[in-house]
Scaffold this active site. Structure first.
Site, PDB file in Angstrom:
ATOM      1  N   HIS A 267       4.969   3.834  25.587  1.00 53.92           N
ATOM      2  CA  HIS A 267       3.518   3.678  25.556  1.00 53.92           C
ATOM      3  C   HIS A 267       2.906   4.852  24.811  1.00 53.92           C
ATOM      4  O   HIS A 267       3.408   5.977  24.872  1.00 53.92           O
ATOM      5  CB  HIS A 267       2.951   3.588  26.984  1.00 53.92           C
ATOM      6  N   GLU A 320       3.636  -4.547  29.464  1.00 52.64           N
ATOM      7  CA  GLU A 320       4.044  -5.839  28.938  1.00 52.64           C
ATOM      8  C   GLU A 320       5.365  -6.343  29.515  1.00 52.64           C
ATOM      9  O   GLU A 320       5.589  -7.546  29.613  1.00 52.64           O
ATOM     10  CB  GLU A 320       4.156  -5.789  27.405  1.00 52.64           C
TER      11      GLU A 320
END
Length: 381
Positions: A267, A320
């Site tokens: 991320h 996700e």
């Protein structure tokens, strides 16, 4: 050269572009919040509409306020007749891409409703536009999806909450309470997440005084980029590509050594585990089953392999990875994974538009020119 220009990092990384009271992301801590409340606690223990109300009004609603807000948002779900007539053509033009269709449909709703620029509206009207845009978005998405599959879109139901109604519209089935709670947890966790690309886009457009829907449509355009949205389905594709536990090492090693990216890991902000991923793992484990067990196996082994293949880089699952698992368990088809994210994030975008509109200052940065020095243009004879 303008000596007052200030050089900033590429991508505006760590540059403070504006102030906000809507929330914050603390990447080093693995924590984020909506106003004064931890976002993950809201996602776990509160209905979607409560966080929606919080962002718009600055406080959580009491029971009476929540009931009134639910009634207001249910009324705002209705698609204008003129727009409903356009949806089949929009679905055909966008070839089943619900997000592309949503951009067209939302603009049509704004035209049908007569939504005006925020510059010309009072705060009450801006708030009404924000509720309208966020309430009608899931209905438009579900309708476009149904049309792409050759089905007649369902009508929204006033007896269902926001998330339950969306689940009903997408699947066509009576919403199961466990699935509603799981999807609500995901969608609440996705409402807002700092000054990401789409949120910043919405604020830039709002700063010009444009109408709220124009800002939301611009944010959707930013979300359509592969570097921002779309990863939930790709993370699930990774599980399908690996297939079985005995292929994890081979698939991951080959992907990483060839320069590929393992979707669902890493991320831009978090340097610890993404708190959304941790929460969604818990939700997925609550359902259980072979699919969930395999996902956990892949997560554990991928982190071990990445530590060996990329020493010094600590990579964890991001939102996700388990978002795809949870949405699949809830009956959401893969084509609607990113649209479902957008159906939640439009609440955050709308709140940011209201905040930016109240500020009243246009966002107008400068650029440092790095091309050739100006010269007199040649004259043609």
């Amino acid at each position: 050269m303008n000596d007052t220009l200030i050089d900033v990092p590429r991508g505006l990384t760590n540059v403070v572009a504006a102030s906000t009271a809507l929330g914050d992301v603390r990447g080093q801590e693995g924590f984020y919040h909506y106003r004064q409340y931890p976002a993950i606690e809201l996602a776990r223990d509160h209905a979607f509409e409560e966080s929606w109300y919080l962002l718009l009004n600055g406080e959580l609603p009491d029971a009476e306020q929540l009931a009134a807000f639910r009634a207001r948002t249910a009324e705002a779900r209705r698609i204008p007749d003129q727009v409903r007539a356009l949806l089949p053509a929009i679905a055909r033009l966008t070839a089943g891409d619900a997000l592309a269709g949503l951009r067209m449909a939302l603009d049509a709703v704004a035209a049908a409703d007569g939504i005006r620029p925020v510059y010309d509206e009072k705060p009450e009207a801006r708030l009404a536009d924000a509720v309208r845009a966020a309430a009608v978005t899931p209905v438009l998405l579900a309708s476009l999806h149904a049309l792409a599959e050759g089905r007649e879109p369902l009508e929204p139901r006033d007896d269902l909450g926001h998330v339950a109604d969306y689940l009903y519209l997408v699947t066509g089935a009576e919403p199961d309470p466990d699935r509603v709670r799981a999807l609500s947890a995901y969608m609440t966790a996705a409402i807002d997440h700092g000054f990401n690309a789409s949120t910043f886009t919405a604020r830039v457009i709002a700063s010009t005084g444009a109408d709220l829907v124009a800002a939301v449509v611009g944010a959707l355009g930013a979300l359509s980029g592969p570097l921002h949205g779309g990863a939930p389905s790709r993370a699930l594709d990774t599980l399908d590509a690996i297939g079985t536990p005995d292929r994890i090492d081979e698939w991951i090693t080959q992907t990483v050594t060839s320069g590929g990216r393992v979707m669902g890991f890493g991320h831009a902000v978090y340097r610890t585990e993404d708190p959304r991923s941790r929460m969604l793992r818990e939700v997925a484990l609550g359902f259980g089953g072979p699919r969930v067990d395999f996902a956990v196996q892949v997560e554990e082994r991928v982190q071990q392999l990445l530590a060996e293949l990329k020493p010094g880089r600590e990579l964890h699952t991001n939102v996700e990875f388990y978002a795809g698992i949870v949405m699949e368990l809830c009956g959401i088809p893969r084509a609607m994974f990113t649209p479902t994210f957008a159906a939640a994030r439009v609440v955050g975008w709308s709140a940011h538009v209201l905040e930016q509109a109240a500020d009243g200052k246009i966002l107008r940065p400068s650029a440092r020119y790095v091309g050739p020095e100006p010269v007199r243009p040649p004259v043609l004879r």
